[in-house]
Design a protein around this motif. Structure first.
Motif, PDB file in Angstrom:
ATOM      1  N   MET A   1      -6.844 -72.611  17.261  1.00  0.00           N
ATOM      2  CA  MET A   1      -6.108 -71.679  18.121  1.00  0.00           C
ATOM      3  C   MET A   1      -4.999 -71.026  17.300  1.00  0.00           C
ATOM      4  O   MET A   1      -4.278 -71.683  16.569  1.00  0.00           O
ATOM      5  CB  MET A   1      -5.523 -72.421  19.319  1.00  0.00           C
ATOM      6  CG  MET A   1      -4.746 -71.529  20.286  1.00  0.00           C
ATOM      7  SD  MET A   1      -4.138 -72.449  21.754  1.00  0.00           S
ATOM      8  CE  MET A   1      -5.681 -72.839  22.555  1.00  0.00           C
ATOM      9  N   SER A   2      -4.824 -69.694  17.425  1.00  0.00           N
ATOM     10  CA  SER A   2      -3.816 -68.978  16.658  1.00  0.00           C
ATOM     11  C   SER A   2      -2.434 -69.276  17.202  1.00  0.00           C
ATOM     12  O   SER A   2      -2.255 -69.807  18.285  1.00  0.00           O
ATOM     13  CB  SER A   2      -4.078 -67.463  16.752  1.00  0.00           C
ATOM     14  OG  SER A   2      -3.853 -67.022  18.067  1.00  0.00           O
ATOM     15  N   THR A   3      -1.424 -68.904  16.381  1.00  0.00           N
ATOM     16  CA  THR A   3      -0.042 -69.104  16.817  1.00  0.00           C
ATOM     17  C   THR A   3       0.245 -68.344  18.095  1.00  0.00           C
ATOM     18  O   THR A   3       0.895 -68.843  19.011  1.00  0.00           O
ATOM     19  CB  THR A   3       0.927 -68.637  15.714  1.00  0.00           C
ATOM     20  OG1 THR A   3       0.653 -69.358  14.524  1.00  0.00           O
ATOM     21  CG2 THR A   3       2.370 -68.851  16.140  1.00  0.00           C
ATOM     22  N   ALA A   4      -0.280 -67.113  18.167  1.00  0.00           N
ATOM     23  CA  ALA A   4      -0.052 -66.293  19.364  1.00  0.00           C
ATOM     24  C   ALA A   4      -0.657 -66.946  20.585  1.00  0.00           C
ATOM     25  O   ALA A   4      -0.067 -66.959  21.662  1.00  0.00           O
ATOM     26  CB  ALA A   4      -0.635 -64.894  19.159  1.00  0.00           C
TER      27      ALA A   4
ATOM     28  N   PHE B   1     -16.239 -62.582  23.468  1.00  0.00           N
ATOM     29  CA  PHE B   1     -17.422 -63.444  23.576  1.00  0.00           C
ATOM     30  C   PHE B   1     -17.537 -64.412  22.400  1.00  0.00           C
ATOM     31  O   PHE B   1     -18.592 -65.014  22.196  1.00  0.00           O
ATOM     32  CB  PHE B   1     -18.692 -62.598  23.663  1.00  0.00           C
ATOM     33  CG  PHE B   1     -18.689 -61.628  24.813  1.00  0.00           C
ATOM     34  CD1 PHE B   1     -18.802 -62.064  26.121  1.00  0.00           C
ATOM     35  CD2 PHE B   1     -18.558 -60.265  24.585  1.00  0.00           C
ATOM     36  CE1 PHE B   1     -18.787 -61.170  27.175  1.00  0.00           C
ATOM     37  CE2 PHE B   1     -18.547 -59.361  25.624  1.00  0.00           C
ATOM     38  CZ  PHE B   1     -18.662 -59.816  26.927  1.00  0.00           C
ATOM     39  N   HIS B   2     -16.467 -64.577  21.624  1.00  0.00           N
ATOM     40  CA  HIS B   2     -16.503 -65.444  20.448  1.00  0.00           C
ATOM     41  C   HIS B   2     -15.632 -66.683  20.641  1.00  0.00           C
ATOM     42  O   HIS B   2     -14.607 -66.633  21.324  1.00  0.00           O
ATOM     43  CB  HIS B   2     -16.012 -64.679  19.210  1.00  0.00           C
ATOM     44  CG  HIS B   2     -17.001 -63.666  18.709  1.00  0.00           C
ATOM     45  ND1 HIS B   2     -16.733 -62.817  17.652  1.00  0.00           N
ATOM     46  CD2 HIS B   2     -18.246 -63.349  19.116  1.00  0.00           C
ATOM     47  CE1 HIS B   2     -17.780 -62.029  17.437  1.00  0.00           C
ATOM     48  NE2 HIS B   2     -18.702 -62.340  18.323  1.00  0.00           N
ATOM     49  N   GLY B   3     -16.032 -67.773  19.996  1.00  0.00           N
ATOM     50  CA  GLY B   3     -15.211 -68.986  19.941  1.00  0.00           C
ATOM     51  C   GLY B   3     -14.845 -69.538  21.298  1.00  0.00           C
ATOM     52  O   GLY B   3     -15.595 -69.407  22.274  1.00  0.00           O
ATOM     53  N   PRO B   4     -13.642 -70.136  21.411  1.00  0.00           N
ATOM     54  CA  PRO B   4     -13.227 -70.751  22.673  1.00  0.00           C
ATOM     55  C   PRO B   4     -12.990 -69.744  23.789  1.00  0.00           C
ATOM     56  O   PRO B   4     -12.977 -70.106  24.968  1.00  0.00           O
ATOM     57  CB  PRO B   4     -11.917 -71.471  22.300  1.00  0.00           C
ATOM     58  CG  PRO B   4     -11.421 -70.763  21.083  1.00  0.00           C
ATOM     59  CD  PRO B   4     -12.647 -70.333  20.338  1.00  0.00           C
TER      60      PRO B   4
ATOM     61  N   THR C   1     -13.969 -69.085  28.607  1.00  0.00           N
ATOM     62  CA  THR C   1     -13.041 -68.448  29.539  1.00  0.00           C
ATOM     63  C   THR C   1     -13.645 -67.190  30.133  1.00  0.00           C
ATOM     64  O   THR C   1     -13.577 -66.959  31.345  1.00  0.00           O
ATOM     65  CB  THR C   1     -11.724 -68.092  28.814  1.00  0.00           C
ATOM     66  OG1 THR C   1     -11.095 -69.292  28.373  1.00  0.00           O
ATOM     67  CG2 THR C   1     -10.782 -67.336  29.734  1.00  0.00           C
ATOM     68  N   THR C   2     -14.263 -66.368  29.274  1.00  0.00           N
ATOM     69  CA  THR C   2     -14.853 -65.116  29.727  1.00  0.00           C
ATOM     70  C   THR C   2     -15.977 -65.360  30.731  1.00  0.00           C
ATOM     71  O   THR C   2     -16.065 -64.683  31.770  1.00  0.00           O
ATOM     72  CB  THR C   2     -15.380 -64.308  28.535  1.00  0.00           C
ATOM     73  OG1 THR C   2     -14.281 -63.991  27.666  1.00  0.00           O
ATOM     74  CG2 THR C   2     -16.049 -63.024  28.980  1.00  0.00           C
ATOM     75  N   LEU C   3     -16.835 -66.335  30.452  1.00  0.00           N
ATOM     76  CA  LEU C   3     -17.960 -66.616  31.353  1.00  0.00           C
ATOM     77  C   LEU C   3     -17.483 -67.106  32.721  1.00  0.00           C
ATOM     78  O   LEU C   3     -17.929 -66.617  33.763  1.00  0.00           O
ATOM     79  CB  LEU C   3     -18.892 -67.654  30.716  1.00  0.00           C
ATOM     80  CG  LEU C   3     -19.652 -67.211  29.466  1.00  0.00           C
ATOM     81  CD1 LEU C   3     -20.473 -68.369  28.905  1.00  0.00           C
ATOM     82  CD2 LEU C   3     -20.556 -66.017  29.775  1.00  0.00           C
ATOM     83  N   LEU C   4     -16.567 -68.075  32.719  1.00  0.00           N
ATOM     84  CA  LEU C   4     -16.101 -68.630  33.990  1.00  0.00           C
ATOM     85  C   LEU C   4     -15.271 -67.611  34.779  1.00  0.00           C
ATOM     86  O   LEU C   4     -15.410 -67.495  36.000  1.00  0.00           O
ATOM     87  CB  LEU C   4     -15.276 -69.893  33.740  1.00  0.00           C
ATOM     88  CG  LEU C   4     -16.070 -71.128  33.303  1.00  0.00           C
ATOM     89  CD1 LEU C   4     -15.127 -72.264  32.928  1.00  0.00           C
ATOM     90  CD2 LEU C   4     -17.020 -71.583  34.408  1.00  0.00           C
ATOM     91  N   ALA C   5     -14.410 -66.879  34.087  1.00  0.00           N
ATOM     92  CA  ALA C   5     -13.600 -65.874  34.776  1.00  0.00           C
ATOM     93  C   ALA C   5     -14.478 -64.762  35.350  1.00  0.00           C
ATOM     94  O   ALA C   5     -14.174 -64.208  36.419  1.00  0.00           O
ATOM     95  CB  ALA C   5     -12.564 -65.295  33.824  1.00  0.00           C
TER      96      ALA C   5
END
Length: 433
Positions: A1-4, A237-240, A244-248
């Motif tokens: 996970m990025s800092t942002a 549609f990439h990574g973690p 989130t995208t699918l469930l949302a």
């Protein structure tokens, strides 16, 4: 996970729990943004609800069957799904405010075109083109207001803006009652679409008074300075982020599928199976709309009070129960009006108050427009099938049964997908490059 992304997981304390606390604490620019987005949602709701209100007239004048008539609603929503994703992506590239201006002008123009069409095929094309701007307007506006409001008030502020949809629905019903009383039906429906072009006037306010949110402007500047450019359209549609995208997207599908199954066909249900005139059904729709407006406000308060996910779970169950009562019990028209109309509007609308804030908080800033635009409008696109499917099924069973079947199925999907996602209440947003 990025800092942002890590920073976006920070959670702020929920301070004053009253509904209007956010408004008292706003500065001038925040209030201008709030009213611009609230006006946009109001006019958005008015524009969309015009077609369901004139669908009976279209069926009669042009001799189309209910399934075909419902197809125009479906096409509008399918196009809005594409427009919402592209509008969200565009808001990540050129900014939230500019995208909002462009999309408002687009769908206002094509509402005017709808007033001039000469047959159903032309209306179908015009509604599809209108849908592109209609979807993009929601995506840009939702991100704009979500980023402009501090985290402890975000649910109430975004939810209060969402209540403008009920106001717009009410304006559409009022316009219908007036126009169909003073004009013949073959002319009145065209003037309804002329009124739908009014949102274009909002652009003048946006250009003069509303500025880009600081975190959005900072993120675009960081991306430009680093040479990385804006995020790619498919990065959600990439990574973690994929989960989130699918469930949302499923949440968006269930909540909107249920809503459209109800609101698109209830005016027709009242005039055919309940034998009310177009003007006579106005009081019933008014009760539904008042319930919807109160639902938005209560949902906005609950989104910050109990969390976005709990709001979704409670209201999806409530919507299932009320839809079944409204459509399946042999009740008198008076009971539908005074007892069930308000709770139907309340539960079928109140959950929307948590959705804008929820999607805003699920994504990092550089992906927020794309992610929010895709998930909400993917749901709108699949939900778009429901007006057509309800109309088609109503040719083999009652319209009441058709509404109940698709609404209950949609709210079941909504409940399950919402349960699988994390709570995001109070999440702090940051600029990222």
């Amino acid at each position: 996970m990025s800092t942002a992304e890590s920073k976006s997981m920070e959670v702020a304390e929920i301070e004053d729990t009253s509904l209007l606390a956010f408004y008292r604490d706003m500065n001038l620019q925040e209030r201008r943004t709030f009213w611009a987005c609230a006006s946009g949602w109001t006019l958005d709701g008015m524009d969309f609800m015009i077609y369901p209100l004139v669908i009976g007239t279209i069926i009669t004048l042009w001799k189309v069957d209910p399934g075909t008539a419902g197809l125009a609603g479906t096409v509008t929503l399918l196009a809005s799904a594409v427009g919402g994703w592209l509008g969200g992506y565009l808001s990540d590239r050129i900014g939230r405010v500019k995208t909002l201006q462009l999309t408002i002008v687009w769908f206002s123009f094509f509402s005017l075109v709808c007033a001039l069409v000469q047959n159903f095929d032309q209306l179908l094309i015009a509604r599809a083109l209108l849908g592109l701007g209609f979807g993009g307007e929601w995506a840009a506006g939702a991100v704009l207001i979500g980023e402009a409001i501090r985290p402890q008030y975000r649910g109430r502020a975004v939810g209060s803006v969402q209540s403008g949809w009920a106001v717009g629905w009410g304006l559409a019903v009022l316009a219908q009652a007036i126009l169909f009383s003073v004009l013949p039906a073959e002319n009145a429906w065209r003037w309804m679409f002329v009124i739908g072009a009014l949102p274009a006037l909002l652009v003048f306010y946006l250009r003069r008074y509303v500025t880009e949110p600081e975190i959005s402007a900072a993120t675009m500047a960081q991306a430009q300075a680093s040479g990385s450019g804006p995020a790619a359209l498919w990065e959600i549609f990439h990574g973690p982020i994929l989960k989130t995208t699918l469930l949302a997207s499923l949440v968006g599908t269930g909540m909107q599928g249920g809503y459209y199954a109800i609101t698109f066909w209830v005016p027709r249900f009242l005039t055919t199976e309940r034998k009310l005139s177009v003007v006579g059904s106005t009081g019933y729709l008014a009760t539904l709309i008042i319930g919807s407006f109160i639902g938005y406000l209560v949902g906005a308060w609950l989104a910050d009070r109990i969390g976005r996910r709990n709001l979704f779970l409670i209201f999806s169950i409530g919507a299932i129960a009320v839809v079944l009562l409204y459509t399946q019990l042999p009740l008198s028209n008076e009971v539908l009006w005074w007892v069930l109309g308000f709770p139907l509007g309340f539960f079928a609308s109140g959950y929307f108050s948590g959705m804008g804030a929820f999607l805003t908080e699920l994504y990092p800033t550089r992906l927020r427009g794309s992610g929010q635009g895709f998930c909400y409008n993917f749901g709108r696109g699949i939900g778009a099938l429901f007006p057509f499917l309800v109309g088609a099924l109503s040719t083999t069973t009652t319209l009441a049964n058709a509404i109940a079947i698709f609404a209950v199925a949609a709210y079941g999907v909504f409940f399950i997908a919402a349960y699988a996602l994390p709570e995001t209440r109070g999440r702090v947003l940051h600029a990222d490059g």
